[in-house]
Scaffold this active site. Structure first.
Site, PDB file in Angstrom:
ATOM      1  N   TYR A  80      -6.397 -83.301 -15.275  1.00 61.05           N
ATOM      2  CA  TYR A  80      -5.094 -83.005 -14.668  1.00 61.05           C
ATOM      3  C   TYR A  80      -5.188 -82.539 -13.221  1.00 61.05           C
ATOM      4  CZ  TYR A  80      -0.160 -81.867 -14.343  1.00 61.05           C
ATOM      5  OH  TYR A  80       1.162 -81.835 -13.961  1.00 61.05           O
ATOM      6  N   ILE A 130     -22.569 -89.319 -29.628  1.00 60.89           N
ATOM      7  CA  ILE A 130     -21.668 -88.285 -30.145  1.00 60.89           C
ATOM      8  C   ILE A 130     -20.442 -89.057 -30.597  1.00 60.89           C
ATOM      9  CG2 ILE A 130     -20.306 -86.234 -29.624  1.00 60.89           C
ATOM     10  CD1 ILE A 130     -22.420 -85.514 -27.515  1.00 60.89           C
ATOM     11  N   LYS A 146     -22.400 -86.802 -22.144  1.00 56.74           N
ATOM     12  CA  LYS A 146     -21.727 -87.688 -23.093  1.00 56.74           C
ATOM     13  C   LYS A 146     -20.921 -88.661 -22.248  1.00 56.74           C
ATOM     14  CE  LYS A 146     -18.316 -87.926 -26.800  1.00 56.74           C
ATOM     15  NZ  LYS A 146     -17.299 -87.205 -27.611  1.00 56.74           N
ATOM     16  N   ARG A 195      -9.264 -90.278 -20.384  1.00 53.22           N
ATOM     17  CA  ARG A 195      -8.428 -89.118 -20.697  1.00 53.22           C
ATOM     18  C   ARG A 195      -8.279 -88.175 -19.505  1.00 53.22           C
ATOM     19  NH1 ARG A 195      -7.442 -88.038 -26.314  1.00 53.22           N
ATOM     20  NH2 ARG A 195      -8.499 -89.525 -27.688  1.00 53.22           N
ATOM     21  N   THR A 248     -12.576 -83.334 -28.488  1.00 51.79           N
ATOM     22  CA  THR A 248     -11.438 -84.250 -28.454  1.00 51.79           C
ATOM     23  C   THR A 248     -11.027 -84.680 -29.859  1.00 51.79           C
ATOM     24  OG1 THR A 248     -12.259 -85.091 -26.353  1.00 51.79           O
ATOM     25  CG2 THR A 248     -10.538 -86.360 -27.419  1.00 51.79           C
ATOM     26  N   THR A 249     -11.990 -85.138 -30.660  1.00 52.74           N
ATOM     27  CA  THR A 249     -11.688 -85.572 -32.024  1.00 52.74           C
ATOM     28  C   THR A 249     -11.259 -84.396 -32.883  1.00 52.74           C
ATOM     29  OG1 THR A 249     -13.391 -87.251 -31.721  1.00 52.74           O
ATOM     30  CG2 THR A 249     -12.553 -86.962 -33.943  1.00 52.74           C
TER      31      THR A 249
END
Length: 300
Positions: free
Chosen positions: A109, A205, A163, A140, A46-47
């Site tokens: 989604y 993380i 995570k 998210r 993601t990052t």
């Protein structure tokens, strides 16, 4: 199995001015992060702006960083997708590159039910001999993976941990209490690291670990040594910086900070926009203030 490390950074992906991945700067940043207290890196997640990276770019990032840092540090490849077939294919490709583990997210989604989530991760685990870390981030993804589903998946041998970024400490407690022995919980929200570890979690993380890897590592070591008050003092010191790193859509603030520190990581790819010193003056000034006030462990 190789120990995956308690203090891991979800590394940003450096981009050139034209938006291409800057692989030379990627390798430079990876080495700097490992020298500044981190046990290992999570790449192209993601990052690292996975939603706007191509799979070819991601695989090359895995290859380039692996060639730059060697076998000693932990390298975890993000191979998640909302398509189970795609997640399986890219986990298989990452394994051939020689990474140490993969990180795979709850499918976004599609909005699967808990059985769909279970079958998704089961398929990913069955395609590889790599350790698999699940990523639960309902903010998210929209769908939360329940403690019951995590506990059920923990029975699959090479699903080694999760995570956890749903921010619910009751949820985390249920997982720690009921998952199989040896199943690991990493904090996926920087400010949750202290409470999760105090309950028996394994590590973090992180994002702010780009800047303060040694301090996070010290806090983690203190918790493991049952020196809770000393660890709590470090946690309190880091909270303002963590809040600043998430005061604007991530990873824009951490990229802004790294650029200020001399790393050429560039701007995020659209649809994310950078922290702008004119348009986002208050955000930029707060980040500058905190970088000057708080000890920063990384150097360009």
């Amino acid at each position: 199995m190789k120990k995956l490390g308690r203090c891991l950074t979800a590394m940003v992906t450096p981009f050139k001015a034209n938006g291409d991945v800057d692989y030379a700067e990627t390798k430079k940043l990876a080495k700097a992060l490992l020298a500044s207290g981190n046990d290992g890196l999570v790449l192209a997640a993601t990052t690292g702006e996975a939603p706007t990276l191509t799979w070819d770019e991601e695989m090359r990032i895995f290859q380039e960083v692996k060639s730059a840092v060697g076998d000693k540090p932990t390298l975890i490849a993000y191979t998640g997708s909302n398509s189970t077939r795609e997640a399986v294919e890219n986990t298989e490709k990452a394994e051939k590159i020689g990474v140490d583990a993969c990180l795979s997210v709850v499918p976004y989604y599609n909005k699967p039910d808990q059985e769909g989530i279970y079958q998704h991760f089961k398929a990913v685990a069955e395609c590889t001999s790599l350790p698999v870390i699940m990523y639960n981030i309902p903010g998210r993804v929209v769908v939360n993976m329940t403690p019951e589903t995590i506990v059920r998946l923990s029975q699959i041998k090479n699903i080694v941990g999760v995570k956890e970024a749903n921010g619910d400490m009751g949820h985390v407690a249920q997982v720690i209490n009921n998952a199989r022995e040896g199943f690991l919980v990493w904090s996926g929200n920087d400010n949750d690291t202290f409470p999760i570890m105090a309950m028996g979690g394994y590590g973090v993380i992180g994002v702010t670990t780009h800047l303060c890897g040694k301090q996070y590592k010290k806090m983690i070591d203190l918790i493991v040594a049952d020196k809770i008050q000393e660890a709590a003092a470090i946690h309190r010191t880091l909270v303002p910086l963590v809040n600043a790193m998430f005061s604007f859509p991530s990873p824009a603030p951490i990229k802004y900070a790294l650029n200020l520190l001399g790393f050429k990581v560039g701007e995020p790819r659209l649809p994310l926009v950078p922290v702008d010193e004119t348009r986002n003056k208050a955000v930029a000034e707060n980040i500058k203030k905190l970088l000057a006030k708080i000890t920063i462990d990384i150097r360009a």
